[in-house]
Design an enzyme around this catalytic site. Structure first.
Site, PDB file in Angstrom:
ATOM      1  N   ASN A  81       0.862  -1.181   0.000  1.00 16.88           N
ATOM      2  CA  ASN A  81       0.000   0.000   0.000  1.00 16.88           C
ATOM      3  C   ASN A  81       0.900   1.233   0.000  1.00 16.88           C
ATOM      4  O   ASN A  81       1.437   1.614   1.038  1.00 16.88           O
ATOM      5  CB  ASN A  81      -0.900  -0.044   1.256  1.00 16.88           C
ATOM      6  CG  ASN A  81      -1.783   1.181   1.379  1.00 16.88           C
ATOM      7  OD1 ASN A  81      -1.889   1.976   0.445  1.00 16.88           O
ATOM      8  ND2 ASN A  81      -2.420   1.329   2.531  1.00 16.88           N
ATOM      9  N   LYS A 105       0.083   4.208  -0.446  1.00 17.71           N
ATOM     10  CA  LYS A 105      -0.607   5.401   0.074  1.00 17.71           C
ATOM     11  C   LYS A 105      -0.364   6.589  -0.874  1.00 17.71           C
ATOM     12  O   LYS A 105      -0.273   6.385  -2.081  1.00 17.71           O
ATOM     13  CB  LYS A 105      -0.173   5.686   1.510  1.00 17.71           C
ATOM     14  CG  LYS A 105      -0.283   4.421   2.378  1.00 17.71           C
ATOM     15  CD  LYS A 105      -0.137   4.648   3.841  1.00 17.71           C
ATOM     16  CE  LYS A 105      -0.275   3.319   4.569  1.00 17.71           C
ATOM     17  NZ  LYS A 105      -0.222   3.441   6.016  1.00 17.71           N
ATOM     18  N   HIS A 127      -9.656   1.254   4.651  1.00 14.63           N
ATOM     19  CA  HIS A 127      -8.408   1.472   5.395  1.00 14.63           C
ATOM     20  C   HIS A 127      -8.667   2.480   6.520  1.00 14.63           C
ATOM     21  O   HIS A 127      -9.420   3.448   6.333  1.00 14.63           O
ATOM     22  CB  HIS A 127      -7.324   1.995   4.446  1.00 14.63           C
ATOM     23  CG  HIS A 127      -5.975   1.962   5.070  1.00 14.63           C
ATOM     24  ND1 HIS A 127      -5.565   2.918   5.972  1.00 14.63           N
ATOM     25  CD2 HIS A 127      -4.965   1.067   4.973  1.00 14.63           C
ATOM     26  CE1 HIS A 127      -4.343   2.615   6.383  1.00 14.63           C
ATOM     27  NE2 HIS A 127      -3.960   1.496   5.793  1.00 14.63           N
ATOM     28  N   GLU A 184      -7.009   4.876   7.613  1.00 11.22           N
ATOM     29  CA  GLU A 184      -6.714   6.281   7.284  1.00 11.22           C
ATOM     30  C   GLU A 184      -7.898   6.937   6.584  1.00 11.22           C
ATOM     31  O   GLU A 184      -8.150   8.121   6.768  1.00 11.22           O
ATOM     32  CB  GLU A 184      -5.435   6.358   6.430  1.00 11.22           C
ATOM     33  CG  GLU A 184      -4.205   6.138   7.300  1.00 11.22           C
ATOM     34  CD  GLU A 184      -3.004   5.578   6.556  1.00 11.22           C
ATOM     35  OE1 GLU A 184      -3.015   5.516   5.311  1.00 11.22           O
ATOM     36  OE2 GLU A 184      -2.031   5.178   7.237  1.00 11.22           O
ATOM     37  N   GLU A 233      -5.767  -4.990  10.807  1.00 10.40           N
ATOM     38  CA  GLU A 233      -4.786  -3.927  11.044  1.00 10.40           C
ATOM     39  C   GLU A 233      -5.161  -3.156  12.296  1.00 10.40           C
ATOM     40  O   GLU A 233      -6.003  -2.247  12.240  1.00 10.40           O
ATOM     41  CB  GLU A 233      -4.781  -2.953   9.864  1.00 10.40           C
ATOM     42  CG  GLU A 233      -4.436  -3.583   8.545  1.00 10.40           C
ATOM     43  CD  GLU A 233      -3.856  -2.550   7.593  1.00 10.40           C
ATOM     44  OE1 GLU A 233      -2.698  -2.716   7.195  1.00 10.40           O
ATOM     45  OE2 GLU A 233      -4.537  -1.572   7.273  1.00 10.40           O
ATOM     46  N   GLY A 242       1.725   2.627  10.714  1.00 10.08           N
ATOM     47  CA  GLY A 242       2.601   3.777  10.511  1.00 10.08           C
ATOM     48  C   GLY A 242       3.250   4.305  11.783  1.00 10.08           C
ATOM     49  O   GLY A 242       3.757   5.411  11.812  1.00 10.08           O
ATOM     50  N   SER A 246       3.043  -1.728  10.566  1.00  9.33           N
ATOM     51  CA  SER A 246       4.484  -1.677  10.800  1.00  9.33           C
ATOM     52  C   SER A 246       5.206  -3.001  10.506  1.00  9.33           C
ATOM     53  O   SER A 246       6.113  -3.399  11.234  1.00  9.33           O
ATOM     54  CB  SER A 246       4.769  -1.209  12.232  1.00  9.33           C
ATOM     55  OG  SER A 246       4.231   0.076  12.441  1.00  9.33           O
TER      56      SER A 246
HETATM   57  P1  PGA Z   1       2.446   0.572   7.756  1.00 11.76           P
HETATM   58  O1  PGA Z   1       1.012   0.662   7.047  1.00 11.76           O
HETATM   59  O2  PGA Z   1       3.081  -0.698   7.255  1.00 11.76           O
HETATM   60  O3  PGA Z   1       3.158   1.795   7.334  1.00 11.76           O
HETATM   61  O4  PGA Z   1       2.181   0.501   9.232  1.00 11.76           O
HETATM   62  C1  PGA Z   1       0.197  -0.451   6.906  1.00 11.76           C
HETATM   63  C2  PGA Z   1      -1.087  -0.050   6.254  1.00 11.76           C
HETATM   64  O5  PGA Z   1      -1.468   1.102   6.386  1.00 11.76           O
HETATM   65  O6  PGA Z   1      -1.745  -0.830   5.582  1.00 11.76           O
END
Ligand code: PGA
Length: 248
Positions: free
Chosen positions: A9, A11, A91, A93, A161, A167, A207
Site C-alpha cells: 500500500n 498510500k 483502510h 486512514e 490492522e 505507521g 508496521s
Molecule cells: P504501515 O502501514 O506498514 O506503514 O504501518 C500499513 C497499512 O497502512 O496498511
C-alpha cells in the site's frame, strides 16, 4: 492457501517516475510462491501496468457505483480497465481522515465483488478500544456491518490492522494477531460456512518490516501482509517478499 499474499500500500507516496522505477525493481524479484500486489496512487496505474509481468495491481479505494455524477470518484469498472484485480477498502486512514463509515465500506465491498474485483477489507481496533479490552467486540461489529447483505464472499481478503500499529513503528504481538485472526475466521464460519472460513485469506498489517515479518509468518492464521511504509523502499520490500516466501 499455498501461496503467500503480499500487498504493497503505497498510500499517497511516490512521484510518477519513482513509482514506475519501484514497480520495475520489485517485479523482477517476485518468486513463484508469492502473489505480490502493488497498490500505487490511481494516477500511476496504467503506466505501471504496462511494465510489470509478475506483479498484480490493486487500487487503494473505489466508489460503489459503476458510473455517474460522483465527482472525484473512481468506479470498479474503471479499476478493472486499468488492470486492477484487487482493491483496498476501509483502510483506517480513510475511516479517520475522510469519515468513511461502515455503511460506505459495505457498499464498496459489495460493488467490488459484483464487478469481479477482490476487496481487501481492512479492519481493526483503535488504541483506546484495545485498552478497554474491546478488540474482539470491535472486530465482530466491523465484520457484521461491513459484510451486511453479502451472501458470497468468494474473493474477499481481510486485512487485520490494529489502528495503533499502522505507521507507528509499533507492531502488534504475533500471538495476539493470530488470536484476532482466528476470531475473524470463527465469525466468518458462523456467518457463512466452514469452507468460506477455511478459504478466507487473512493478512496482517501494521508496521511490518523485514525484521519482524518472520515472527508473523509463524502464525498459522495469517496468509500474508499489507505493508505500508516498508513497501515504498525497494530493498526492504524485496527482503520482506523473500523472507515470507521462503518460509511457506
Ligand atoms: P504501515 O502501514 O506498514 O506503514 O504501518 C500499513 C497499512 O497502512 O496498511
Amino acid at each position: 492457501m499455498n501461496n503467500i499474499l503480499l500487498v504493497a500500500n503505497w498510500k499517497m507516496n511516490t512521484s510518477f517516475k519513482e513509482g514506475r522505477e519501484l514497480a520495475r525493481e520489485i517485479d523482477e524479484e517476485v518468486p513463484e510462491k508469492a502473489e505480490v500486489v502493488i497498490c500505487p496512487p490511481f494516477t500511476h496505474l496504467p503506466a505501471i501496468r504496462a511494465q510489470i509481468s509478475r506483479l498484480h495491481l490493486g487500487a487503494q479505494d473505489v466508489f460503489w457505483e459503476a458510473e455517474g455524477p460522483y465527482t472525484g470518484e473512481i468506479s470498479p469498472l474503471m479499476l478493472k480497465e486499468a488492470g486492477c484485480t484487487y482493491v483496498i477498502i476501509g483502510h483506517s486512514e480513510r475511516r479517520i481522515h475522510l469519515g468513511e463509515t461502515d455503511e460506505m465500506v459495505n457498499k464498496k465491498v459489495k460493488a467490488s465483488l459484483a464487478y469481479g474485483l477482490k476487496p481487501i477489507l481492512c479492519l481493526g481496533e483503535r488504541l483506546e478500544e484495545r485498552e478497554r479490552d474491546k478488540t474482539l467486540e470491535i472486530i465482530e461489529r466491523q465484520l457484521d456491518l461491513d459484510l451486511e447483505g453479502i451472501s458470497d464472499i468468494d474473493g474477499l481478503v481481510i486485512a487485520y490492522e490494529p489502528v495503533w500499529a499502522i505507521g507507528t513503528g509499533r507492531n502488534a504481538e504475533p500471538l495476539e494477531v493470530n488470536h484476532s485472526a482466528r476470531y475473524i475466521r470463527q465469525i466468518i464460519e458462523k456467518k457463512y460456512n466452514k469452507k468460506a472460513a477455511k478459504n478466507l485469506v487473512i493478512l496482517y498489517g501494521g508496521s511490518v518490516k523485514a525484521e519482524n515479518v518472520r515472527s508473523f509468518m509463524e502464525q498459522k492464521e495469517i496468509q500474508g501482509f499489507l505493508v505500508g511504509e516498508a513497501s515504498i523502499k525497494g530493498d526492504e520490500f524485496i527482503k520482506i517478499i523473500k523472507i515470507s516466501s521462503e518460509n511457506i
